[in-house]
Design an enzyme around this catalytic site. Structure first.
Site, PDB file in Angstrom:
ATOM      1  CE  LYS A 187     -27.813  -4.779  88.116  1.00 41.77           C
ATOM      2  NZ  LYS A 187     -28.881  -4.400  87.158  1.00 41.77           N
ATOM      3  N   GLY A 231     -35.167  -7.266  95.327  1.00 41.73           N
ATOM      4  CA  GLY A 231     -35.512  -8.097  94.174  1.00 41.73           C
ATOM      5  C   GLY A 231     -36.005  -9.452  94.630  1.00 41.73           C
ATOM      6  CB  SER A 232     -36.330 -12.621  92.822  1.00 39.45           C
ATOM      7  OG  SER A 232     -35.011 -12.852  92.382  1.00 39.45           O
ATOM      8  CB  THR A 233     -36.529 -15.069  97.635  1.00 36.69           C
ATOM      9  OG1 THR A 233     -37.413 -14.172  98.327  1.00 36.69           O
ATOM     10  CG2 THR A 233     -35.883 -15.986  98.662  1.00 36.69           C
ATOM     11  N   GLY A 286     -31.492 -12.907  95.731  1.00 35.10           N
ATOM     12  CA  GLY A 286     -30.964 -12.598  97.067  1.00 35.10           C
ATOM     13  C   GLY A 286     -30.013 -13.680  97.555  1.00 35.10           C
ATOM     14  CD  GLU A 304     -38.098  -4.847 100.136  1.00 37.14           C
ATOM     15  OE1 GLU A 304     -38.723  -5.927  99.999  1.00 37.14           O
ATOM     16  OE2 GLU A 304     -38.363  -3.825  99.507  1.00 37.14           O
ATOM     17  CB  CYS A 337     -41.817  -6.324  97.552  1.00 38.98           C
ATOM     18  SG  CYS A 337     -41.620  -4.653  98.125  1.00 38.98           S
ATOM     19  CD  GLU A 346     -42.718 -11.459  95.034  1.00 33.81           C
ATOM     20  OE1 GLU A 346     -41.567 -11.767  94.681  1.00 33.81           O
ATOM     21  OE2 GLU A 346     -42.965 -10.487  95.763  1.00 33.81           O
TER      22      GLU A 346
HETATM   23  P1  NAI Z   1     -34.167 -10.070  90.117  1.00 37.58           P
HETATM   24  O1  NAI Z   1     -34.129 -10.190  91.594  1.00 37.58           O
HETATM   25  O2  NAI Z   1     -33.363 -11.069  89.355  1.00 37.58           O
HETATM   26  O3  NAI Z   1     -33.674  -8.601  89.671  1.00 37.58           O
HETATM   27  C1  NAI Z   1     -33.619  -7.484  90.530  1.00 37.58           C
HETATM   28  C2  NAI Z   1     -32.278  -6.773  90.362  1.00 37.58           C
HETATM   29  O4  NAI Z   1     -31.229  -7.690  90.663  1.00 37.58           O
HETATM   30  C3  NAI Z   1     -31.995  -6.276  88.935  1.00 37.58           C
HETATM   31  O5  NAI Z   1     -31.286  -5.043  89.028  1.00 37.58           O
HETATM   32  C4  NAI Z   1     -31.097  -7.353  88.375  1.00 37.58           C
HETATM   33  O6  NAI Z   1     -30.262  -6.912  87.346  1.00 37.58           O
HETATM   34  C5  NAI Z   1     -30.282  -7.723  89.604  1.00 37.58           C
HETATM   35  N1  NAI Z   1     -29.671  -9.059  89.549  1.00 37.58           N
HETATM   36  C6  NAI Z   1     -30.142 -10.169  88.930  1.00 37.58           C
HETATM   37  N2  NAI Z   1     -29.284 -11.198  89.089  1.00 37.58           N
HETATM   38  C7  NAI Z   1     -28.239 -10.731  89.823  1.00 37.58           C
HETATM   39  C8  NAI Z   1     -27.044 -11.309  90.316  1.00 37.58           C
HETATM   40  N3  NAI Z   1     -26.728 -12.583  90.086  1.00 37.58           N
HETATM   41  N4  NAI Z   1     -26.209 -10.543  91.038  1.00 37.58           N
HETATM   42  C9  NAI Z   1     -26.496  -9.258  91.301  1.00 37.58           C
HETATM   43  N5  NAI Z   1     -27.617  -8.644  90.844  1.00 37.58           N
HETATM   44  C10 NAI Z   1     -28.485  -9.364  90.123  1.00 37.58           C
HETATM   45  O7  NAI Z   1     -35.670 -10.091  89.698  1.00 37.58           O
HETATM   46  P2  NAI Z   1     -36.345 -10.310  88.259  1.00 37.58           P
HETATM   47  O8  NAI Z   1     -35.742 -11.495  87.568  1.00 37.58           O
HETATM   48  O9  NAI Z   1     -36.324  -9.036  87.524  1.00 37.58           O
HETATM   49  O10 NAI Z   1     -37.822 -10.675  88.712  1.00 37.58           O
HETATM   50  C11 NAI Z   1     -38.121 -11.973  89.181  1.00 37.58           C
HETATM   51  C12 NAI Z   1     -39.107 -11.942  90.308  1.00 37.58           C
HETATM   52  O11 NAI Z   1     -38.526 -11.301  91.420  1.00 37.58           O
HETATM   53  C13 NAI Z   1     -40.390 -11.167  90.074  1.00 37.58           C
HETATM   54  O12 NAI Z   1     -41.336 -11.918  89.397  1.00 37.58           O
HETATM   55  C14 NAI Z   1     -40.808 -10.872  91.496  1.00 37.58           C
HETATM   56  O13 NAI Z   1     -41.467 -11.994  92.026  1.00 37.58           O
HETATM   57  C15 NAI Z   1     -39.511 -10.689  92.225  1.00 37.58           C
HETATM   58  N6  NAI Z   1     -39.171  -9.276  92.411  1.00 37.58           N
HETATM   59  C16 NAI Z   1     -39.357  -8.722  93.634  1.00 37.58           C
HETATM   60  C17 NAI Z   1     -39.127  -7.385  93.831  1.00 37.58           C
HETATM   61  C18 NAI Z   1     -39.341  -6.749  95.149  1.00 37.58           C
HETATM   62  O14 NAI Z   1     -39.673  -5.588  95.206  1.00 37.58           O
HETATM   63  N7  NAI Z   1     -39.103  -7.437  96.247  1.00 37.58           N
HETATM   64  C19 NAI Z   1     -38.707  -6.511  92.743  1.00 37.58           C
HETATM   65  C20 NAI Z   1     -38.466  -7.207  91.496  1.00 37.58           C
HETATM   66  C21 NAI Z   1     -38.708  -8.535  91.360  1.00 37.58           C
END
Ligand code: NAI
Ligand code: MG
Length: 493
Positions: free
Chosen positions: A189, A242-244, A247, A264, A298, A395
């Site tokens: 996804k 993605g975000s903590t 996670g 991660e 990240c 972050e």
């Molecule tokens: P997010 O963690 O919500 O999204 C990342 C992925 O997770 C996307 O594919 C999203 O559709 C999916 N996702 C979201 N909610 C989910 C759920 N309940 N179950 C399964 N999958 C789900 O991150 P978002 O809202 O786009 O960004 C928020 C913050 O997260 C950013 O400001 C940043 O601080 C952090 N982030 C960190 C990343 C990293 O590389 N470690 C990458 C992206 C965001």
């Protein structure tokens, strides 16, 4: 100018529908969502939106391909050849893929072409080599009797891969390449902000000889498609970046069938400049350490700790460099950094800029939007922030760094470790003992010394503390995409 280029570039997009069992298909309910170019805020194209029923279909295809299908039973050499070929196809299609990545994510086209696409290809090339080298051990045992005991490393099964929007194709490759090398089948996804390059990858995977059902792609939103995948009883493992906060949600959703998890997550990485560092190199490296990809990384070096003797010189140099960065449309060849990847994220980062000022920190440069169209933010340096302030603890994930003075090594190690995250850190010093001592004391999964942000498919990457579970890349990642089976055979004497 950029509008014309974007319109022209949008013609590179061939695939906007779900990819299930080797075919591009509409969502069952026909739903679609907009994919947006963050340089302009305009819709690039509509993309099919997967919901629970579509995820079910994709998981069923992946299950069939795993249980009875061709992938797990294919010889490792043939799997290796297909993965190598996929790496080659990424390189052969680098211009088209870079165009898609720039349209969808905003990053400079020239950078996507020389960095993102070759990095993604490199993962497939590197991991193809492991497909033939996943081995167990023969283990002598002391239990009474006569035994031949050994371990096998076997694929886990159907894996759900959930990817963010900062390096869409690169992070996809971090996960897909080792998952497939180990013989798993995949439901991927991509992020709703950047779904297009994963769909382009799907077509190339088929062309490379990866059979239908082995790699399925379900663009959609987190709370629907993502949640369905992480809760699915037929998915054996999830690897998420993605975000903590998300996670944690994934951990809860995964508990039903106790899925294996790789997480991660976020970071707030410390980058430490000792007074004996090569300042010119440290300034340039720290600039890229935070501003690369507009800070949407990240591992970004977002907390800068600079020794008091060199603080003014260092921060002055960094400010000059930050002010020299050309922020602009990804299709402008002079742009060094592009926009933030979405309006929502632009608003989040803008919120942190206001909070920083409200909490008493000083923006010595930046702190503002660039232009009045698209989601551009100026490279920003804050000073005078309290250690427990929001911009030091949370972050931001934008082009924003906070610089703090320190006096001695014990103090800076304590400051660097004063965070719930533990993804990465940087050290700049010409004293080899300082480098090794401080590297050992930092609670972070990766430490760069006299460099920053150096990644390689051969190097494991992942977080301590709330930055996550498990490791990606290197041979280490294969431990997270395989199960160990112990076999004990009683042998008659
Ligand atoms: P997010 O963690 O919500 O999204 C990342 C992925 O997770 C996307 O594919 C999203 O559709 C999916 N996702 C979201 N909610 C989910 C759920 N309940 N179950 C399964 N999958 C789900 O991150 P978002 O809202 O786009 O960004 C928020 C913050 O997260 C950013 O400001 C940043 O601080 C952090 N982030 C960190 C990343 C990293 O590389 N470690 C990458 C992206 C965001
Ligand atoms: Mg987009």
């Amino acid at each position: 100018m950029s509008i014309d280029i974007s319109t022209q570039a949008a013609k590179s997009i061939k695939h906007t529908r779900l990819f299930i069992d080797g075919q591009f298909v509409d969502a069952l309910d026909g739903a679609e969502f907009d994919s947006i170019n963050p340089s302009t805020g305009e819709v690039i194209t509509k993309v099919s939106e997967a919901k629970e029923a579509d995820v079910d279909r994709a998981v069923a295809a992946a299950r069939r391909a795993f249980d009875s299908g061709p992938w797990r039973t294919m010889t490792p050499a043939k799997r290796a050849a297909a993965l190598w070929r996929l790496g080659d196809l990424l390189l052969e299609n680098a211009k088209e893929l870079a165009t898609i990545e720039t349209l969808d994510q905003g990053k400079p086209y020239w950078l996507a072409e020389v960095s993102d696409i070759p990095s993604a290809a490199g993962l497939f090339h590197y991991m193809s080599g492991w497909a033939t080298k996943i081995e167990g051990n023969t283990i002598p045992i002391s239990a009474p009797g006569n035994y031949h005991s050994y371990t096998r490393r076997e694929a886990i099964g159907v894996v759900g891969l959930i990817v963010p929007w900062n390096f869409p194709l690169v992070i996809t490759a971090w996960k897909v390449a080792p998952a497939l090398a180990a013989g798993n089948t995949v439901v991927l996804k991509p992020a709703e902000q950047t779904p297009l390059s994963a769909l382009a990858l799907a077509e190339l995977a088929l062309e490379a000889g990866i059979p239908p059902g082995v790699l399925n792609v379900v663009p959609g939103f987190g709370p629907t498609a993502g949640a369905a995948l992480t809760a699915h009883p037929d998915v054996d493992k999830v690897s998420f970046t993605g975000s903590t906060a998300t996670g944690r949600r994934i951990m809860q959703a995964a508990q039903g069938n106790l899925k294996k998890l790789t997480l991660e997550l976020g970071g707030k990485s410390a980058n430490i400049i000792f007074p004996d560092a090569n300042l010119e190199k440290a300034i340039a490296g720290s600039k890229d350490g935070i501003f690369f990809n507009a800070g949407q990384a990240c591992a970004a070096g977002s907390r800068l700790y600079v020794h008091e003797d060199i603080f003014d010189e260092f921060v002055g140099g960094l400010k000059t460099m930050a002010e020299g960065i050309k922020v602009g449309d990804g299709f402008d060849p002079t742009s060094e950094i592009g926009p933030l990847a979405s309006l929502e994220h632009f608003e989040r980062v803008s919120g942190y800029l206001s909070t920083g000022v409200a909490e008493g920190a000083k923006a010595i440069t930046g702190g503002v939007r660039v232009g009045d169209r698209g989601y551009f933010v100026a490279p920003t340096i804050f000073t005078d922030a309290a250690p427990d302030s929001t911009i030091i603890q949370e972050e931001i994930f934008g082009p924003v760094v906070v610089a703090t003075k320190f006096r001695d090594t014990d103090e800076v190690v304590a400051l660097a470790n004063d965070t719930r995250f533990g993804l990465a850190a940087g050290i700049w010093s010409n004293d080899v003992s300082t480098v090794h001592n401080v590297a050992a004391r930092l609670r972070a999964g990766t430490v760069w010394a006299n460099c920053y942000g150096v990644f390689d498919p051969a190097l494991p990457f992942g977080g301590y503390k709330e930055s996550g579970w498990g490791r990606e890349m290197g041979h280490e990642v294969l431990n997270y995409f395989t199960e160990v089976k112990t076999v004990i055979v009683s042998v008659d004497e």
